[in-house]
Design an enzyme around this catalytic site. Structure first.
Site, mmCIF file in Angstrom:
data_model
loop_
_atom_site.group_PDB
_atom_site.id
_atom_site.type_symbol
_atom_site.label_atom_id
_atom_site.label_comp_id
_atom_site.label_asym_id
_atom_site.label_seq_id
_atom_site.Cartn_x
_atom_site.Cartn_y
_atom_site.Cartn_z
ATOM 1 C CB SER A 15 36.262 35.984 11.861
ATOM 2 O OG SER A 15 35.010 35.612 12.432
ATOM 3 C CG ASP A 36 34.406 29.671 12.600
ATOM 4 O OD1 ASP A 36 34.645 30.555 13.440
ATOM 5 O OD2 ASP A 36 33.515 29.785 11.716
ATOM 6 C CG ASP A 57 26.185 23.168 15.010
ATOM 7 O OD1 ASP A 57 26.280 23.977 15.963
ATOM 8 O OD2 ASP A 57 25.082 22.815 14.541
ATOM 9 C CB VAL A 58 29.919 24.891 19.429
ATOM 10 C CG1 VAL A 58 31.291 25.170 18.851
ATOM 11 C CG2 VAL A 58 29.008 26.118 19.287
ATOM 12 C CB CYS A 85 35.206 33.166 20.630
ATOM 13 S SG CYS A 85 36.456 33.802 21.756
ATOM 14 C CB SER A 147 27.394 40.084 25.625
ATOM 15 O OG SER A 147 26.984 41.376 25.225
ATOM 16 C CE1 TYR A 160 25.049 38.021 21.386
ATOM 17 C CE2 TYR A 160 24.786 39.966 22.765
ATOM 18 C CZ TYR A 160 25.597 39.086 22.073
ATOM 19 O OH TYR A 160 26.958 39.271 22.079
ATOM 20 C CB THR A 195 33.772 41.835 15.720
ATOM 21 O OG1 THR A 195 32.472 42.414 15.810
ATOM 22 C CG2 THR A 195 34.285 41.538 17.136
#
Length: 254
Positions: A15, A36, A57-58, A85, A147, A160, A195
């Site tokens: 997504s 994903d 699960d990265v 991503c 970000s 974050y 998004t």
């Protein structure tokens, strides 16, 4: 980097920014593995672009290693492109009404965003080093997603911002290390993008967020992120850079 008939992995590809990037790479002839945790959406995107989907699960060492092996087998080759991503954003104050933030909440964001990106990078670039270089001398390209919060984090974004700041901080040293193999490493630092998370907000809320963006005064589109990712892949002189993609966002709307 020439993309036609080359393999690529896009994490968080079911997504948003990841899905747009998977579609963009596939449009240029790449064979894309969509990583994903959402098996249904990953399979849908993969089917749309004639790629493959991998539930992964990265942030898990063994799981990511198995996922990369699965992708290599399904695609029939080692990937030359990795776009990270996958990520989460949990807004919590360090000290809230119920006391201090649970350490597990901070750890989870760091583990998924920062460690997850590094985990995939270390595994995929290991395979890249064994590939024959293209005519440009390149063996591969990695694009991470940070970000603007890495530079201008807000209240509630301690975890974050720390995770994205870590991604920014590791970009240049890893790019310098992997240069000997002809592997480039880059990072995109997006601002406010339309998004699924923001798209579900009322239009009034979206307009309020857009007011913080001088030009163009709107939220970013996922295909704009994907277009930059594609340019990074195709431009062999871009390396070790972090590019803000935010319309010169200012976090205090006027």
């Amino acid at each position: 980097m020439l993309l036609k008939d080359q393999a690529a992995i896009v994490t968080g590809g079911a997504s948003g920014l990841g899905a747009a990037t998977a579609r963009k790479l596939a449009s240029q002839g790449a064979k894309v593995a969509v990583f994903d945790l959402n098996a249904k959406l990953a399979a849908e995107v993969a089917a749309e672009i004639n790629g493959v989907s991998v539930v992964c699960d990265v942030s898990d060492a063994a799981g990511a290693e198995a996922g990369v092996a699965e992708a290599v087998k399904a695609l029939g080759q080692q990937p030359r492109v990795l776009v990270n991503c996958a990520g989460i954003g949990v807004a919590k104050r360090v000290v809230g009404r119920d006391g201090p933030m649970a350490l597990a909440d901070f750890e989870k964001v760091i583990k998924v965003n920062l460690i997850g990106s590094f985990n995939m990078l270390r595994l995929v670039t290991n395979g890249m080093t064994k590939l024959e270089p293209q005519a440009t001398g390149e063996r591969g390209v990695v694009i991470n997603t940070a970000s603007v919060a890495a530079y201008d984090g807000q209240i509630g974004q301690s975890a974050y911002s720390a995770s994205k700041g870590g991604i920014v901080g590791m970009t240049l040293p890893i790019a310098r290390e992997l240069a000997q193999f002809g592997i480039r490493v880059l990072t995109i630092a997006p601002g406010l993008f339309l998004t699924p998370l923001l798209a579900n907000l009322p239009q009034e809320a979206q307009d309020s967020l857009a007011a913080a963006i001088p030009f163009p005064r709107r939220l970013g589109h996922a295909d704009e992120f994907a277009a930059l990712a594609l340019h990074m892949v195709e431009n062999p002189y871009l390396n070790g850079e972090v590019v803000r993609l935010d319309g010169s966002l200012r976090m205090a709307p006027k």
